[in-house]
Design an enzyme around this catalytic site. Sequence first.
Site, short mmCIF file in Angstrom:
data_model
loop_
_atom_site.label_atom_id
_atom_site.label_comp_id
_atom_site.label_asym_id
_atom_site.label_seq_id
_atom_site.Cartn_x
_atom_site.Cartn_y
_atom_site.Cartn_z
N SER A 1 0.83 -1.19 0.00
CA SER A 1 0.00 0.00 0.00
C SER A 1 0.88 1.26 0.00
O SER A 1 1.68 1.44 -0.91
CB SER A 1 -0.95 -0.06 1.20
OG SER A 1 -1.98 0.87 1.08
N HIS B 1 -6.79 -6.20 -0.54
CA HIS B 1 -5.73 -5.19 -0.49
C HIS B 1 -4.54 -5.77 0.26
O HIS B 1 -4.58 -5.99 1.46
CB HIS B 1 -6.26 -3.95 0.23
CG HIS B 1 -5.29 -2.83 0.32
ND1 HIS B 1 -4.74 -2.23 -0.79
CD2 HIS B 1 -4.76 -2.19 1.40
CE1 HIS B 1 -3.93 -1.26 -0.40
NE2 HIS B 1 -3.92 -1.22 0.92
N ASP C 1 -8.78 -4.24 -6.48
CA ASP C 1 -8.38 -3.55 -5.25
C ASP C 1 -8.95 -2.14 -5.27
O ASP C 1 -8.76 -1.39 -6.22
CB ASP C 1 -6.85 -3.52 -5.17
CG ASP C 1 -6.32 -2.93 -3.87
OD1 ASP C 1 -7.11 -2.42 -3.06
OD2 ASP C 1 -5.09 -2.99 -3.69
#
Length: 533
Positions: free
Chosen positions: A227, A479, A450
């Site tokens: 991320s 994710h 995602d």
Amino acid sequence: MRAVAKYGAVTSLGSLVLSALVVAPAGGATTASAASHGTAVAAARAAAAGIAFGRCAEAEMLPDSIQCGTVKVPLDYAEPAGRQIELTVSRGKATGKPAEYQGAFIYNPGGPGASSMYFPMAAALPEWKGIARAYDIVGYSPRGVGRSAPLSCIAPADFLKAPTPAPVQPSPSYKQERIAQAKAYAQGCARNAGQSLRHYTSLNNARDLEVLRAALGEQKLNFMGASYGTYFGALYATLFPSHVRRMVFDSVVNPATEQIWYRNNLDQSFAFESRWADFRAWVAKHDKTYHLGATPEAVARSYERVRARLAEKPAGGKVGPGELHAAFLAVGYYDGYWTRRADALSEYLKGNAKPLIDQAAPEAAEAREAENGQAVYTAVECNDAPWPTDWKVWDRDNSALARKAPFETWDNAWMNLPCAFWPAPRQQPLEVRTQRGALPPVLILAAQRDAATPYKGALELTRRLKGSVLITEEKAGTHGIGGGDNKCVNGYLEDYLLHGKTPVRRASCAPHPEPDPVSLDRRAASPRLPHAV
């Protein structure tokens, strides 16, 4: 992570007024040069000092098998001899034979504002055991996080006050309330951090990673960022390409300079609408278990009935519409939450509020960590780039977006609104790009659906880091997929980290299985069933 993106999804952004942005002060090139020199000085100093690993502090709540230490980094890399701050570091030693050893492997889970001090515990998981034989597994708390020069903007008790509203179509008066709260929050960050506030940035996180590499005694970096960790990892690859050995980007932030961070947040809100629809379709498919509706539209109506009831009478006095929304936002990130959230919704409508209270009510014990994470998130994203400073721009763009994507839009806007009133100077984002041959092959992992980091971000990073290889989990939306439920993805990850092998250009994996619906009644009757996330 709450702020990541798909380029070009929101057309209203094309009308963003440049005059509404705060720009970085003059002298940026000089500052960058000084910071580059300062990073080299700090890394050399860290290499000489190393890290004195020993017993972990009780506050870390880590087992005795994991060691902890600290590394000093400059608060301001332009002044490497100035104030130093300490970052906490954790390590689990490699479990394999000496001939298998490949060095230290550092992980960052994103945020901004998340810690990976827990990460060495992953060595015991089946998906990580092979990697843990070859590498020391290293976690750390980035600057501002946990015990690493912690940042705070408001009292933790105030941060988790509940219940809270969450209007899908906020009124003009409610908008003014949120504007006032955003201004007060930004002022609180400045008051608590003082002159140090400006130094919580993605560029400094990348420089800190370089110092950590040196302190661990590694000539080249082995790193996996998930991320937000992909963004400052990409900055690291741009700044220090010759120092990279193995690098994994999992669930990728769109690194285009024009996306950081305002546009990324709008794109994320747009993407969450599709993922929210995925969840509702799954619940509808299992209506015999949950009785929330046989169509996605019917499931949405069930959710809205719960929201309306909570607005009238919060569950347990703590769960209102805001807490409901926060709990269900998780289903957009991880489908491991789907069974528990569907159970909670179903039980609430049958008169049993306990599961919803258990899953959605804020915990006082978590207030300090939650407030700290939010403070770092806000400081990094506000410092990193220009943001609109005119409320009319925010109102126009989010009002237009909310007509198409109401689920996350306004919640995301309120979360980021302090950046409109931010008191510290803004940077201009670094252009993420490497030339062919500058980097060794790096691995990019992405789920096609995602929402937190939409798939276009992975495509953009693949174009910018020449020689990178993209692995796609098709028709899936979790994710963070490395070391997760997809054996195909994990095979590519292990081949890369252990042997340096990658596909020639890119590869795809079939999606991992959908969650198995488990009602509370069945779970109570079948104690051997595994607990959902």
